[in-house]
Motif scaffolding. Structure first.
Motif, short mmCIF file in Angstrom:
data_model
loop_
_atom_site.label_atom_id
_atom_site.label_comp_id
_atom_site.label_asym_id
_atom_site.label_seq_id
_atom_site.Cartn_x
_atom_site.Cartn_y
_atom_site.Cartn_z
N ASP A 1 -0.91 8.12 -0.37
CA ASP A 1 -2.07 8.36 -1.03
C ASP A 1 -3.50 8.30 -0.53
OD1 ASP A 1 -0.55 8.17 -3.71
OD2 ASP A 1 -0.70 6.45 -3.88
N LEU B 1 0.87 -1.22 -0.23
CA LEU B 1 -0.14 0.07 -0.10
C LEU B 1 0.99 1.30 -0.06
CD1 LEU B 1 -2.41 -1.03 2.82
CD2 LEU B 1 -3.08 -0.78 0.48
N PRO C 1 -6.36 2.97 -1.99
CA PRO C 1 -6.76 1.86 -2.96
C PRO C 1 -5.68 0.81 -2.66
CG PRO C 1 -5.40 3.94 -3.90
CD PRO C 1 -5.75 4.04 -2.38
N VAL C 2 -6.14 -0.40 -3.02
CA VAL C 2 -5.19 -1.69 -3.10
C VAL C 2 -5.34 -2.00 -4.55
CG1 VAL C 2 -5.09 -3.75 -2.23
CG2 VAL C 2 -6.25 -2.34 -1.00
N GLU C 3 -3.60 -2.03 -4.75
CA GLU C 3 -3.55 -2.41 -6.29
C GLU C 3 -2.74 -3.77 -6.37
OE1 GLU C 3 -2.14 1.03 -8.14
OE2 GLU C 3 -1.07 -0.15 -9.89
N GLU D 1 -6.50 -1.49 -9.54
CA GLU D 1 -7.04 -1.39 -8.29
C GLU D 1 -8.06 -2.31 -7.98
OE1 GLU D 1 -5.75 3.56 -7.83
OE2 GLU D 1 -7.92 2.94 -7.55
N ILE D 2 -7.92 -3.23 -7.12
CA ILE D 2 -9.03 -4.11 -6.79
C ILE D 2 -9.96 -3.79 -5.81
CG2 ILE D 2 -7.56 -6.23 -7.80
CD1 ILE D 2 -6.99 -6.71 -4.84
N GLY D 3 -9.76 -2.63 -5.04
CA GLY D 3 -10.63 -2.21 -4.08
C GLY D 3 -9.75 -1.08 -3.19
N GLU D 4 -10.60 -0.88 -2.08
CA GLU D 4 -10.14 0.25 -1.26
C GLU D 4 -10.24 -0.08 0.33
OE1 GLU D 4 -10.73 4.87 -2.32
OE2 GLU D 4 -12.69 3.77 -2.11
N VAL D 5 -9.25 0.11 1.10
CA VAL D 5 -9.40 -0.32 2.42
C VAL D 5 -9.33 0.98 3.29
CG1 VAL D 5 -8.57 -2.79 2.23
CG2 VAL D 5 -7.00 -1.12 2.54
#
Lengths: 151, 363
Positions: free
Chosen positions: B98, B94, B231-233, B244-248
């Protein structure tokens, strides 16, 4: 979409929007757009986990922070384009609609699909983010210095 | 050891039916929905996510409902569920720079670029019970204002520029994973951080507090505490590039600790690091303090024998699922074990009595 010239930048951008969108919003837009392309499912929607990594001290050695759920799906349109959906969470319909959208975005219908699906999702995400940013900004501290005694 | 015994099936079924009824509570009160738990008990959900080590707010809320609010039971449910999931891969590390910050404060620099942003905090509340919440639940109006972007530079980067902070060494791209390999000693920092971030909040808080009270000299300043989403890449092999496969949502804490220097290092500040899923600043600060205490060896400090410096002690007792599993198993039938103990104690008593009689007879 993305102004960047990097190869695949546009596709990366729409896939990222689809992954982070609320499943219900995508489903809603999908119905409104009346999309129903003929397709084969190459990989049925599958729920799994991705190990999320951080860095020690934010910039140092990678470490495993914990997993997150994702769902993936791959489709091929009757016209041959292959679409891949990788979305956050466990909604199989979300993954399939993301894959179909990805495939449609590679066809001549891309402009319409972008306007009906991608742009509304992107705008909603921007609104959510802007609202949180505005709430955060209202909690920003304004310091003022009291007059200090000289002795 | 415990021994399998037959029987009791009817009693177990009845116990579980009663559990379900007690879970539901009085039927004239509306049932809790997953959405309600997710939206209104968010910090409980966050704890289950962090210690269950699986970011899925819906599942965490379901686990809390099923566990009747017992957090460790809920965490147990999540840990059990996650073992059933195929692993699709690992994310890119991560980039917390950002992060879209809801909150960002520094205890070291008043005028840090980006400012002090309080966010939805309990700080500065009076901790008086608010009886209005028992009566009504009306939406409050949250002020909004135009402001700068909610991405903020890391405060540590300013110290880094001056060379006053110990640099962070890089490490293996694919870090060790304690969910795949048993935790073996000695560990390394990536493994410790993985263990600490999923560790029991209460245990880590106690350990961190012990360092503040003097068990391992560790006077920490919170250089920065930030909460927000990131964002999670991840690299997708089918695509040949990352998306980006999602957001945590994350809480990150960076501490600075003074360091006198050693034979190889000049006097400088050193770092402690905490990163936790969800909004959980108590845990993130605790993690940073314990991380720093465990780094004594690499920084050439003395081992003063403090519990928080002992990685075996900290890491082998920090996991509440391991701990509760071993602790609670002692309530399960140990009839045969206990029978042998009973035999033993009776034998010892018989021997002691007969020995006593012999002595008396001799006198």
């Amino acid at each position: 979409m993305d102004g960047s010239n990097a190869p695949n930048a546009a596709r990366k951008a729409w896939l990222s929007v689809l992954a982070k969108a609320p499943a219900a919003h995508l489903a809603d837009l999908w119905i409104k757009a009346g999309l129903d392309p003929a397709h084969d499912v190459l990989r049925a929607p599958e729920i799994g986990a991705v190990m999320v990594r951080g860095r020690a001290g934010a910039v140092g050695a990678p470490f495993n922070l914990g997993e997150m759920t994702i769902t993936r799906c791959s489709v091929r349109l009757a016209t041959g384009e292959v679409g891949h959906g990788h979305v956050q969470g466990r909604d199989k319909n979300h993954a399939k609609q993301a894959a179909l959208t990805d495939a449609l975005m590679q066809t001549s219908e891309a402009k319409a699909v972008e306007a009906q699906i991608i742009t509304p999702l992107l705008k909603a995400a921007e609104r959510r983010r802007a609202t949180r940013a505005a709430k955060a900004a209202a909690t920003k501290v304004d310091f003022f210095t009291m007059v200090r005694g000289e002795d | 050891m415990y021994v399998a015994v037959k029987g009791g099936e009817k009693a177990i079924d009845a116990a579980h039916s009663w559990l379900a009824e007690e879970r539901r509570g009085p039927l004239d009160v509306a049932e809790l929905s997953i959405e309600q738990i997710k939206g209104q008990l968010k910090l409980a959900v966050n704890r289950v996510i962090a210690e269950g080590s699986l970011y899925d707010p819906d599942l965490a809320a379901l686990a809390i409902k099923q566990a009747r609010g017992d957090m460790i039971e809920a965490i147990f449910l999540i840990r059990a569920y996650r073992t059933t999931l195929p692993r699709f891969g690992g994310s890119e590390p991560l980039n917390t720079e950002d992060m879209a910050c809801d909150r960002r404060v520094s205890a070291t620099f008043k005028d840090a670029p980006g400012g002090q942003v309080l966010g939805p905090t309990f700080d500065y509340t009076h901790r008086l019970l608010d009886f209005k919440l028992a009566a009504e639940g009306e939406a409050t109006h949250t002020p909004q204002s135009e402001g700068d972007a909610n991405t903020k530079p890391h405060i540590m980067s300013f110290l880094d520029r001056e060379g006053l902070i110990q640099p962070e060494p890089g490490g293996a791209e694919c870090p060790p994973d304690l969910t795949r390999e048993p935790l073996e000693l000695p560990t390394n920092r990536p493994l410790r951080l993985q263990s600490l971030t999923r560790a029991d909040e209460g245990f880590i808080l106690g350990m961190a507090y012990s360092t503040q009270r003097g068990y391992a000299r560790n006077h920490a300043f919170v250089a920065e505490l930030r909460i927000g989403s990131c964002p999670v890449e991840m690299d997708i092999p089918e695509l040949g590039f990352s998306i980006e496969i999602g957001e945590v949502e994350l809480t990150e804490c960076e501490t600075v600790n003074q360091f006198q220097g050693s034979k190889t290092e000049p006097p400088q500040f050193t770092r402690g690091y905490g990163l936790v899923f969800g909004m959980s600043e108590r845990k993130a600060i605790s993690m940073a303090l314990v991380d720093r205490a465990l780094r004594w060896e690499e920084l050439g400090e003395d081992n003063v024998g403090a519990p928080a410096q002992n990685e075996e002690f900290v890491l082998y007792h920090a996991d509440n699922i391991q701990a509760t599993g071993f602790l609670e198993h002692i309530k399960l039938p140990h009839y045969v074990d206990f029978q042998s103990e009973l035999e033993l104690i009776r034998k010892l008593r018989r021997e002691a009595t007969s020995c006593h009689r012999q002595q008396e007879a001799a006198e």
